[in-house]
Design a protein around this motif. Structure first.
Motif, PDB file in Angstrom:
ATOM      1  N   GLU A 397       0.854  -1.182   0.000  1.00 60.01           N
ATOM      2  CA  GLU A 397       0.000   0.000   0.000  1.00 60.01           C
ATOM      3  C   GLU A 397       0.891   1.233   0.000  1.00 60.01           C
ATOM      4  N   LEU A 398       0.859   1.969  -1.114  1.00 60.04           N
ATOM      5  CA  LEU A 398       1.794   3.077  -1.285  1.00 60.04           C
ATOM      6  C   LEU A 398       1.126   4.441  -1.244  1.00 60.04           C
ATOM      7  N   SER A 399      -0.097   4.525  -0.743  1.00 54.23           N
ATOM      8  CA  SER A 399      -0.792   5.814  -0.776  1.00 54.23           C
ATOM      9  C   SER A 399      -0.078   6.874   0.037  1.00 54.23           C
ATOM     10  N   THR A 400       0.713   6.472   1.021  1.00 55.23           N
ATOM     11  CA  THR A 400       1.413   7.446   1.865  1.00 55.23           C
ATOM     12  C   THR A 400       2.819   7.762   1.386  1.00 55.23           C
ATOM     13  N   VAL A 401       3.286   7.090   0.343  1.00 56.03           N
ATOM     14  CA  VAL A 401       4.701   7.226  -0.009  1.00 56.03           C
ATOM     15  C   VAL A 401       5.029   8.644  -0.475  1.00 56.03           C
ATOM     16  N   GLY A 402       4.100   9.309  -1.149  1.00 54.78           N
ATOM     17  CA  GLY A 402       4.372  10.660  -1.626  1.00 54.78           C
ATOM     18  C   GLY A 402       4.660  11.618  -0.477  1.00 54.78           C
ATOM     19  N   ALA A 403       3.793  11.599   0.544  1.00 55.69           N
ATOM     20  CA  ALA A 403       3.979  12.495   1.689  1.00 55.69           C
ATOM     21  C   ALA A 403       5.240  12.149   2.457  1.00 55.69           C
ATOM     22  N   LEU A 404       5.504  10.853   2.629  1.00 61.45           N
ATOM     23  CA  LEU A 404       6.716  10.449   3.333  1.00 61.45           C
ATOM     24  C   LEU A 404       7.970  10.872   2.561  1.00 61.45           C
ATOM     25  N   ALA A 405       7.959  10.655   1.251  1.00 69.47           N
ATOM     26  CA  ALA A 405       9.131  11.003   0.446  1.00 69.47           C
ATOM     27  C   ALA A 405       9.370  12.506   0.450  1.00 69.47           C
ATOM     28  N   ARG A 406       8.313  13.302   0.394  1.00 72.22           N
ATOM     29  CA  ARG A 406       8.498  14.759   0.435  1.00 72.22           C
ATOM     30  C   ARG A 406       9.106  15.202   1.766  1.00 72.22           C
ATOM     31  N   THR A 407       8.650  14.595   2.864  1.00 72.04           N
ATOM     32  CA  THR A 407       9.210  14.917   4.172  1.00 72.04           C
ATOM     33  C   THR A 407      10.682  14.538   4.232  1.00 72.04           C
ATOM     34  N   TRP A 408      11.009  13.365   3.691  1.00 69.57           N
ATOM     35  CA  TRP A 408      12.395  12.894   3.674  1.00 69.57           C
ATOM     36  C   TRP A 408      13.270  13.779   2.791  1.00 69.57           C
TER      37      TRP A 408
END
Length: 427
Positions: A397-408
Motif C-alpha cells: 500500500e503506497l498511498s502514503t509514499v508521496g507524503a513520506l518522500a516529500r518529508t524525507w
C-alpha cells in the motif's frame, strides 16, 4: 551559451536525450546514440518482457535530427576537441557530455566463456538493453526452465516477468535476502512470499559457480543486430547451448534459459582512454565537470561525491542540472535522494507494490516505527534519526509514499509521523 556553441553528447539514453531536450535551441547539439532502436525508457524493459507493454510503448520523446542513431563513439581527442566515430565521421565540440551509461556485469562463472571467446552460450542472456529484452522474449515460452542469477531489483523484475510468461523460474541470490540494498528482512520476506506465489522458486545464500553447456545445432544466418548489447547476447554463436547452472554446493539446476542480473558497471572506457579521472565512474564536480573542464558526465557513468547512482531519477536530475549550468545557471548539483518503486504483477488483483527510500537499516539510537497488516499483506516502516525522517520501506500500500518522500527529501521534522504512515488517502 549561444546556439553556435557546439555540444556533443555521447549516449542516446534517458540522460543524454533529457539534456538535449533541455538545451533546445540554446546550443547546436549532436547526440551520438550507439543503439539503432528508437530511444526507449530502459526502466520499462521488464514490462515488455512480461508482455504487459509493446516495445513501442517504451519510446522516449522524439529528439529530432540532433540524434544520430547507430553511431558509436570510438575515441575522444581532447587536444583537437573532437569525437571520432565508428562510421569514420568526426564530431567537433566546444562542450562534450559523456552519457555513456553502464553495462551489465557478466560474472566470472565457469563455462560462461570459452578460453579465447567472447560469445555467451545460446540461452544465456544479460538483461540491460532492448536487444537483450527482445532476444530473451523470443526464447521464453510456457514451460521453459529459466534460472535468474541475482536477487536485486533487476533480478526480481526479470523473475516476475518470466513467470508472467509461463516460464518455470528459479531465482538464485548470493545474499541473505532479496533486494538487500533496498529492503529490510521483514519486507524482503514478504517480497519472497509474493514471488513464490507467482511460481518463482527462490534460493538465497546461494552462490552460482558455473554454467553447463552442450553443442548446439548451427544457427540460421543471423539478422543484423542493433548496437549496445552485451557480447553474444542474441544467441548468435550457435556453438554452445546452456543446459544448466552449477551451484557452489554441487547442486545443479536444469536450465533452458539463464538470465544474468548481477548488476551494472559504469561505461568508462572512452573517458579512461581520453585520460579523464576515473574511480568507480567518471569523476565529476558539482557542475558535473570532469577533470577536463570542457567535458561533463551525467547518468550511470558519472561518479559524484563518491556516488554512482545507476538510477533513472538521478540521471534525469543530473541532466537538468547540467542544462542549467550550460545555459548560465549557477545552482550546483548536490546529489540525488533516490526512491525505488516497483510493481510486481500477479493474477487478478494479486499485484504487489513496493517503495524504498533513504536509509532503511537503523543505526544505534535511531527510532523505528513499523506497521504490519498480515491480512492486507501490507508493511510500512520508517527510520527517524533525531527529529528527521531518514528512510523507509512500504509494501502493499503506497498511498502514503508521496507524503513520506516529500518529508524525507525536504529534511523536515515529521509533525505527525503516525498520520503520515496511516493516511491511506481516503481509502
Amino acid at each position: 551559451m549561444t546556439s553556435e556553441k557546439r555540444v556533443v553528447v555521447i549516449g542516446g539514453g534517458l540522460a543524454g536525450l533529457r539534456l538535449a531536450n533541455r538545451l533546445g535551441p540554446a546550443a547546436a547539439v549532436t547526440v551520438l546514440g550507439e543503439e539503432t532502436h528508437v530511444p526507449y525508457n530502459r526502466v520499462l524493459l521488464a514490462e515488455v518482457l512480461a508482455g504487459r507493454y509493446a516495445p513501442e510503448v517504451t519510446a522516449l520523446p522524439a529528439p529530432g535530427p540532433v540524434l544520430r542513431r547507430g553511431v558509436r563513439a570510438v575515441r575522444v581527442d581532447r587536444a583537437e576537441q573532437a569525437v571520432h566515430c565508428d562510421d569514420g565521421t568526426v564530431a567537433p565540440y566546444d562542450t562534450l557530455v559523456l552519457a555513456t551509461g553502464s553495462n551489465a556485469v557478466l560474472p566470472p562463472l565457469r563455462g560462461l566463456f570459452e578460453p579465447d571467446g567472447r560469445e555467451l552460450p545460446d540461452g544465456v542472456h544479460a538483461f540491460r538493453t532492448m536487444d537483450d529484452c527482445m532476444a530473451l522474449s523470443a526464447a521464453v515460452r510456457p514451460g521453459v526452465r529459466a534460472v535468474v542469477i541475482g536477487g536485486g531489483l533487476l533480478g526480481v523484475s526479470a523473475a516476475r516477468a518470466l513467470a508472467a510468461r509461463g516460464a518455470v523460474v528459479v531465482l538464485a541470490q548470493q545474499g541473505e535476502r532479496l533486494m538487500e540494498r533496498q529492503l529490510d528482512a521483514d519486507a524482503s520476506a514478504l517480497l519472497a512470499t509474493h514471488l513464490s506465489e507467482l511460481g518463482v522458486e527462490i534460493h538465497t545464500e546461494c552462490r552460482v559457480r558455473g554454467v553447463t553447456t552442450t553443442a548446439s545445432a548451427p544457427p540460421a544466418p543471423p539478422a543484423r543486430r542493433s548496437g549496445g548489447g552485451a557480447p553474444g547476447n542474441a544467441a548468435a554463436s550457435g556453438q554452445r547451448r546452456v543446459t544448466g547452472v552449477e551451484l557452489a554446493d554441487g547442486y545443479r539446476l536444469e536450465a533452458d534459459v539463464v538470465v544474468l542480473a548481477c548488476g551494472v558497471r559504469p561505461r568508462t572506457g572512452l573517458a579512461r582512454a581520453a585520460g579523464l579521472e576515473i574511480r568507480k565512474g567518471v569523476l565529476v564536480d558539482d557542475e558535473l565537470r570532469t577533470s577536463d573542464p570542457r567535458i561533463h558526465a551525467i547518468g550511470d557513468c558519472a561518479e559524484h561525491a563518491g556516488q554512482v547512482y545507476g538510477l533513472a531519477g538521478a540521471a534525469l536530475e543530473q541532466a537538468d542540472a547540467l542544462a542549467a549550468v550550460l545555459t548560465g545557471g549557477s545552482a550546483p548539483y548536490t546529489g540525488t535522494r533516490a526512491l525505488t518503486r516497483l510493481t510486481l504483477g500477479g493474477a487478478g488483483d494479486g499485484s504487489l507494490d513496493l517503495a524504498a527510500f533513504g536509509e532503511t537499516t537503523p543505526l544505534p539510537g535511531d527510532d523505528v516505527v513499523r506497521l504490519a497488516d498480515a491480512t492486507r499483506r501490507t508493511y510500512r516502516k520508517v527510520v527517524v534519526r533525531g527529529d528527521r525522517l531518514v528512510g523507509g520501506v512500504l509494501l502493499g500500500e503506497l498511498s502514503t509514499v508521496g507524503a513520506l518522500a516529500r518529508t524525507w527529501e525536504g529534511g523536515e521534522a515529521p509533525h505527525d509521523l503516525f498520520h503520515l504512515l496511516t493516511d491511506d488517502g481516503g481509502h
